[in-house]
Structure formats: structure tokens, C-alpha cells
Design a protein around this motif. Structure first.
Motif, short mmCIF file in Angstrom:
data_model
loop_
_atom_site.label_atom_id
_atom_site.label_comp_id
_atom_site.label_asym_id
_atom_site.label_seq_id
_atom_site.Cartn_x
_atom_site.Cartn_y
_atom_site.Cartn_z
N LYS A 158 -2.83 -0.14 -9.96
CA LYS A 158 -3.46 -0.92 -8.82
C LYS A 158 -3.47 -2.41 -9.59
CE LYS A 158 -6.88 2.11 -6.99
NZ LYS A 158 -6.48 3.50 -7.11
N ASN A 159 -2.62 -3.49 -9.01
CA ASN A 159 -2.45 -4.72 -9.56
C ASN A 159 -3.16 -5.77 -8.76
OD1 ASN A 159 -1.14 -4.85 -7.08
ND2 ASN A 159 0.68 -5.57 -7.86
N PHE A 160 -4.27 -5.25 -7.89
CA PHE A 160 -5.02 -6.22 -7.37
C PHE A 160 -6.70 -6.19 -7.65
CE2 PHE A 160 -1.27 -6.39 -4.59
CZ PHE A 160 -1.27 -7.84 -4.16
N ASP A 161 -6.69 -5.31 -8.55
CA ASP A 161 -8.20 -5.09 -9.06
C ASP A 161 -8.56 -6.33 -9.98
OD1 ASP A 161 -8.79 -3.05 -7.77
OD2 ASP A 161 -8.41 -1.51 -9.42
N PRO A 193 2.57 7.65 -4.05
CA PRO A 193 2.64 8.12 -5.38
C PRO A 193 1.40 9.41 -5.24
CG PRO A 193 2.43 5.92 -5.56
CD PRO A 193 2.44 6.04 -4.23
N LEU A 194 0.69 9.58 -4.43
CA LEU A 194 -0.44 10.74 -4.16
C LEU A 194 0.42 11.94 -3.85
CD1 LEU A 194 -3.38 9.18 -1.95
CD2 LEU A 194 -3.25 9.60 -4.58
N PHE A 195 1.83 11.95 -3.43
CA PHE A 195 2.12 13.20 -2.84
C PHE A 195 3.25 13.40 -3.93
CE2 PHE A 195 1.01 10.82 0.70
CZ PHE A 195 0.05 11.65 1.35
N LYS A 196 3.51 14.99 -3.94
CA LYS A 196 4.76 15.57 -4.65
C LYS A 196 5.74 16.10 -4.07
CE LYS A 196 2.02 19.47 -6.39
NZ LYS A 196 1.67 20.45 -7.30
N ASN A 197 6.87 16.43 -4.54
CA ASN A 197 7.94 16.89 -4.16
C ASN A 197 8.41 16.22 -2.65
OD1 ASN A 197 7.67 18.99 -6.12
ND2 ASN A 197 6.44 20.10 -4.82
N VAL A 228 0.95 -1.01 0.00
CA VAL A 228 0.04 -0.19 -0.11
C VAL A 228 0.75 1.29 0.17
CG1 VAL A 228 -1.65 1.28 1.38
CG2 VAL A 228 -1.74 -1.21 0.88
N LYS A 229 1.77 1.17 0.82
CA LYS A 229 3.03 2.22 0.98
C LYS A 229 3.34 2.73 -0.48
CE LYS A 229 7.44 3.23 2.33
NZ LYS A 229 8.80 2.68 3.34
N GLU A 230 3.97 1.53 -1.19
CA GLU A 230 4.65 1.98 -2.51
C GLU A 230 3.75 2.20 -3.50
OE1 GLU A 230 7.76 2.32 -2.70
OE2 GLU A 230 8.13 1.84 -0.46
N TYR A 260 -7.13 5.76 5.60
CA TYR A 260 -6.91 5.33 4.14
C TYR A 260 -6.16 4.23 4.12
CZ TYR A 260 -5.68 5.86 -0.64
OH TYR A 260 -5.16 5.36 -1.95
N ILE A 261 -4.98 4.19 4.92
CA ILE A 261 -3.91 3.23 4.62
C ILE A 261 -4.71 1.91 5.22
CG2 ILE A 261 -2.01 1.82 5.70
CD1 ILE A 261 -0.87 5.09 5.70
N THR A 262 -5.28 1.82 6.32
CA THR A 262 -6.20 0.74 6.73
C THR A 262 -7.20 0.26 5.78
OG1 THR A 262 -6.05 1.46 8.98
CG2 THR A 262 -7.62 -0.24 8.44
#
Length: 154
Positions: A149-152, A41-45, A34-36, A74-76
Motif C-alpha cells: 500500500k503506497n498511498f497510506d 495479489p489476493l489470489f493465488k494460482n 488497485v488492480k495491480e 471491493y474495487i470501488t
């Protein structure tokens, strides 16, 4: 402070009913995915690195404390979604018949899809709340790139 120190497996288990009986190693693996794939990827800079640095230094603001809560939710939800999706994939791949609590009625693909849709909806809701909070309080630190997303599966 690292990502894993800020968002611990025990903290995730505390707010998620679905994770109570899952092995901590499984949650830790899903947390890393989830982290990777979905979170960073949602955040920039260097937004998230600066966020972690404030927690490391003990200089976190009231907004940082609120944001950590939104991030944790969100992570949960991402972990719950991935856990159910992975289990669904394993069930379908091995042909195992899943049962309901009474162990008498087969859980259909439609019921599994409904559960996944609900979990995905919850995940997207908490993502939206987190992004809205960041946009309101941190000005422009969200990127528009979509996470892979590789789990859809369904």
C-alpha cells in the motif's frame, strides 16, 4: 475478456457516489493501480484468469455472478480510498486550504483522517466479504500475501 472490460469505469461510477464528478481517466488510472497493488495479489494460482475465462466464454456460474458483485464493491471502495488519499496528499503538498460545502470552514487534518479511516474500514469490510465468499464457494483460492500500500499517507 479483460479486467477492465469486466469492471468498467461506468459501472464503478454507478455504485459510487464519490466518483460521480471525477474524470473517467482518473478513475481508470486508479483502477489500474488497485488492480495491480490491492486486487490481483489476493489470489493465488490462476483463479482470476479462470474467472475471466468463464466470463469470456459465457460459462459463468451463479457464484461467479455473485463474486463479480463482491469484487466490484471491493474495487470501488479501494478506488474511493485512493482518490481521497491522493487528494489529501496533493492538498497537503501544495498547501491548498480545502473547504466544506459552504466554502467557509477549513477542513482539518483530523476530519480528513476520519474520512480516510471510514473509507479504509469500508474497503476492508468489502475485502473481507469477498474473501469469505470465495473461501465458502471456491475453496482455497485466496493467498495470505499482503498487497503493498503506497498511498497510506496519514
Amino acid at each position: 475478456m479483460t479486467f477492465e472490460e469486466l469492471f468498467t469505469v461506468s459501472e464503478i461510477k454507478d455504485i459510487s457516489i464519490k466518483q460521480k464528478n471525477i474524470n473517467d481517466d482518473v478513475i481508470a488510472t486508479l483502477l489500474q493501480n488497485v488492480k495491480e497493488i490491492e486486487f490481483l495479489p489476493l489470489f493465488k494460482n490462476n483463479f482470476f484468469e479462470d474467472f475471466l475465462q468463464r466470463w469470456t466464454n459465457g460459462t459463468q456460474t451463479t457464484h461467479d455472478i455473485q463474486l463479480k458483485h463482491y469484487m466490484l464493491l471491493y474495487i470501488t471502495k479501494c478506488i474511493e480510498y485512493r482518490a481521497v488519499t491522493t487528494l489529501t496528499y496533493q492538498i497537503r503538498a501544495s498547501g491548498i486550504v480545502s473547504m466544506n460545502a459552504e466554502n467557509a470552514v477549513r477542513v482539518s487534518d483530523t476530519e480528513r483522517k476520519t474520512l480516510l479511516d471510514q473509507l479504509n474500514s469500508d474497503k476492508e469490510f468489502h475485502k473481507h466479504m469477498m474473501i469469505q465468499f470465495i473461501n465458502s464457494n471456491y475453496q482455497g483460492f485466496i493467498t495470505t500475501s499482503k498487497a503493498f500500500k503506497n498511498f497510506d499517507i496519514l
